[in-house]
Design a protein around this motif. Structure first.
Motif, mmCIF file in Angstrom:
data_model
loop_
_atom_site.group_PDB
_atom_site.id
_atom_site.type_symbol
_atom_site.label_atom_id
_atom_site.label_comp_id
_atom_site.label_asym_id
_atom_site.label_seq_id
_atom_site.Cartn_x
_atom_site.Cartn_y
_atom_site.Cartn_z
ATOM 1 N N ALA A 1 0.918 -1.309 -0.456
ATOM 2 C CA ALA A 1 0.201 0.026 -0.071
ATOM 3 C C ALA A 1 0.508 1.169 -0.236
ATOM 4 N N LEU A 2 2.050 1.004 0.795
ATOM 5 C CA LEU A 2 3.222 2.794 0.928
ATOM 6 C C LEU A 2 3.685 2.590 -0.543
ATOM 7 N N LEU A 3 3.837 1.455 -1.174
ATOM 8 C CA LEU A 3 4.692 1.693 -2.438
ATOM 9 C C LEU A 3 3.739 2.280 -3.569
ATOM 10 N N LEU A 4 2.677 2.080 -3.245
ATOM 11 C CA LEU A 4 1.670 2.146 -4.425
ATOM 12 C C LEU A 4 0.500 3.265 -3.850
ATOM 13 N N ASP B 1 -1.389 12.469 -14.919
ATOM 14 C CA ASP B 1 -1.985 10.695 -15.186
ATOM 15 C C ASP B 1 -3.574 9.920 -14.926
ATOM 16 N N ALA B 2 -4.462 10.690 -14.844
ATOM 17 C CA ALA B 2 -5.449 10.755 -13.846
ATOM 18 C C ALA B 2 -5.923 8.776 -13.868
ATOM 19 N N GLU B 3 -5.865 8.300 -14.905
ATOM 20 C CA GLU B 3 -6.097 7.637 -15.198
ATOM 21 C C GLU B 3 -5.548 6.341 -14.072
ATOM 22 N N ALA B 4 -4.258 6.401 -14.161
ATOM 23 C CA ALA B 4 -3.241 5.808 -13.421
ATOM 24 C C ALA B 4 -3.170 5.955 -12.299
ATOM 25 N N THR B 5 -3.308 7.399 -11.918
ATOM 26 C CA THR B 5 -3.375 7.771 -10.515
ATOM 27 C C THR B 5 -4.573 7.249 -9.908
ATOM 28 N N ALA C 1 -3.896 3.210 -9.199
ATOM 29 C CA ALA C 1 -2.779 3.461 -8.095
ATOM 30 C C ALA C 1 -3.809 3.284 -6.465
ATOM 31 N N LEU C 2 -4.203 4.506 -6.692
ATOM 32 C CA LEU C 2 -5.639 4.406 -5.000
ATOM 33 C C LEU C 2 -6.122 2.983 -5.274
ATOM 34 N N ASP C 3 -6.763 2.855 -6.273
ATOM 35 C CA ASP C 3 -7.344 1.735 -5.992
ATOM 36 C C ASP C 3 -6.653 0.380 -5.212
ATOM 37 N N GLU C 4 -5.930 0.339 -5.582
ATOM 38 C CA GLU C 4 -4.680 -0.942 -5.228
ATOM 39 C C GLU C 4 -4.388 -0.279 -3.935
ATOM 40 N N VAL C 5 -4.216 0.615 -3.498
ATOM 41 C CA VAL C 5 -3.696 0.942 -2.115
ATOM 42 C C VAL C 5 -4.795 0.696 -0.942
ATOM 43 N N ASP C 6 -6.335 0.766 -1.302
ATOM 44 C CA ASP C 6 -7.449 0.116 -0.952
ATOM 45 C C ASP C 6 -7.336 -0.668 -0.554
ATOM 46 N N ASP C 7 -7.013 -1.867 -1.241
ATOM 47 C CA ASP C 7 -7.333 -2.961 -1.522
ATOM 48 C C ASP C 7 -5.950 -3.391 -0.833
ATOM 49 N N ALA C 8 -4.542 -3.492 -0.792
ATOM 50 C CA ALA C 8 -3.739 -3.741 -0.146
ATOM 51 C C ALA C 8 -4.240 -3.420 1.493
ATOM 52 N N PHE C 9 -4.747 -1.991 1.756
ATOM 53 C CA PHE C 9 -4.880 -1.204 3.294
ATOM 54 C C PHE C 9 -5.009 -2.498 4.124
ATOM 55 N N ALA C 10 -7.050 -2.675 2.915
ATOM 56 C CA ALA C 10 -7.512 -3.659 3.515
ATOM 57 C C ALA C 10 -6.831 -5.785 4.069
ATOM 58 N N ALA C 11 -5.866 -5.354 2.957
ATOM 59 C CA ALA C 11 -5.332 -7.239 2.977
ATOM 60 C C ALA C 11 -4.428 -7.395 4.496
ATOM 61 N N ARG C 12 -4.220 -6.203 5.471
ATOM 62 C CA ARG C 12 -2.914 -6.034 5.983
ATOM 63 C C ARG C 12 -3.176 -6.491 7.511
#
Length: 364
Positions: free
Chosen positions: A228-231, A243-247, A250-261
């Motif tokens: 999550a930190l790297l993302l 680059d809005a799409e990439a942003t 990445a933020l969606d992936e941050v949320d997914d990773a944080f939920a799996a901590r």
């Protein structure tokens, strides 16, 4: 001044287990156990976290962190003592060095970069000399090089906060070398990601995106919170590159990773919580021209921060002020800047100063 017995007594009086306190404060259970049993100093950020969970204040000495930073600088490290003795390095010294890294890292929450950088630099210099000159086993060497890499990351972060960007970059890159020696790809990714964050703020955002993506792709075996930190840093570099799409991806992936901590996260990512993630999302929204959506995220996150974390409070208030300014509410922006100023003065930072000046110009 709050001591280890105070923390344990207050927690137990409220019927909270150590495991539950660890989950609610986001500190590692093992670290809190060492603090409560007197094996580690009691940092003010731990006191603040306990106060937030318990709902009542614990006595704390606000001058203790700065004094500790200065005492650290003038005292001799165990590494230096071992170097003079010429003894073979064993696990006990590796453990002691690891503990000192943790303590310095937590001091960064409450001590200004000007006060902390000399102590971190000295500790890093001694640790580097140790791995060059001493003899040790392969397993101990891995721990020593890991500690050097973590110290280099901290030194880079503190130097960057002090406005010493070239020095910070040298610290980060030297840390990558140490991480390679330790065969720790995740630590290497953290160092590259930290450098990408600096470059996104002060250099070419496209270079920052490349570094951030490299860090994400190369962090084999990273835990969810580290990912999550790297993302997060990839999201920020992408936002700076417009680059809005990439942003958003990445933020969606941050949320997914944080939920799996989980409970096995490395200690150096202790500070990443929901509020930090919401602040980054708000910053990205501002950067991409959606300041109105950023304001509620930033406002809610700022309310969770203890006053002792003055640098972060000032920085995040600067972003809230910018969200008001870009939405056209200059009065609210100026009021928010006025709120930020006492925090900025309490914990001076070149990074904070640059931010506040930039937002003031936008409000002029």
């Amino acid at each position: 001044m709050t001591n280890d017995a105070d923390l344990r007594a207050a927690r137990e009086a409220e019927g909270l287990s150590l495991a539950r306190m660890a989950r609610r404060t986001r500190f590692a259970k093992s670290y809190l156990s060492m603090v409560e049993t007197g094996k580690r100093p009691v940092p003010t950020d731990v006191v603040a976290a306990y106060e937030q969970v318990l709902g009542f204040p614990l006595a704390a000495d606000p001058g203790a962190p700065v004094r500790l930073a200065h005492e650290w600088l003038v005292s001799e490290s165990p590494a230096a003592l071992h170097l003079r003795s010429g003894r073979r390095i064993g696990r006990s010294l590796a453990a002691e060095l690891e503990s000192r890294v943790v303590e310095l890292r937590h001091l960064d929450d409450v001590v200004s970069s000007a006060d902390l950088l000399p102590a971190v630099s000295e500790e890093l210099s001694t640790a580097r000399e140790l791995v060059r000159e001493a003899t040790y086993s392969d397993s101990t060497g891995k721990r020593l090089f890991t500690a050097v890499g973590e110290l280099a990351q901290l030194a880079g972060w503190v130097a960057g906060d002090a406005g010493k960007l070239a020095e910070a970059q040298r610290f980060y890159l030297s840390g990558v070398d140490a991480a390679n020696q330790a065969r720790d790809r995740v630590l290497g990714a953290q160092l590259l990601s930290s450098l990408s964050y600096q470059i996104a703020n002060t250099g070419n955002p496209r270079d920052a995106v490349l570094l951030a993506r490299t860090a994400v792709m190369g962090a084999e075996g990273a835990t969810p919170l580290v990912r999550a930190l790297l993302l997060e840093r990839l999201a920020w570099a992408s936002a700076k590159s417009r680059d809005a799409e990439a942003t958003w991806r990445a933020l969606d992936e941050v949320d997914d990773a944080f939920a799996a901590r989980g409970a096995d996260e490395p200690e150096w990512v202790y500070w990443l919580n929901r509020a930090e993630i919401d602040v980054m999302a708000g910053r990205c929204l501002i950067q991409l021209g959606r300041p109105g959506e950023a304001e509620p995220l930033l406002s809610a996150a700022i309310e969770t921060y203890p006053a002792e974390h003055a640098r972060e409070v000032a920085l995040y208030l600067s972003w809230l002020a910018e969200s008001h300014a870009r939405s056209g509410d200059l009065d609210a922006a100026r009021e928010t800047l006025a709120r930020a100023q006492p925090f900025a003065e309490a914990m001076p930072s070149a990074r904070t100063g640059d931010r506040l000046r930039a937002v003031r110009q936008a409000c002029a």
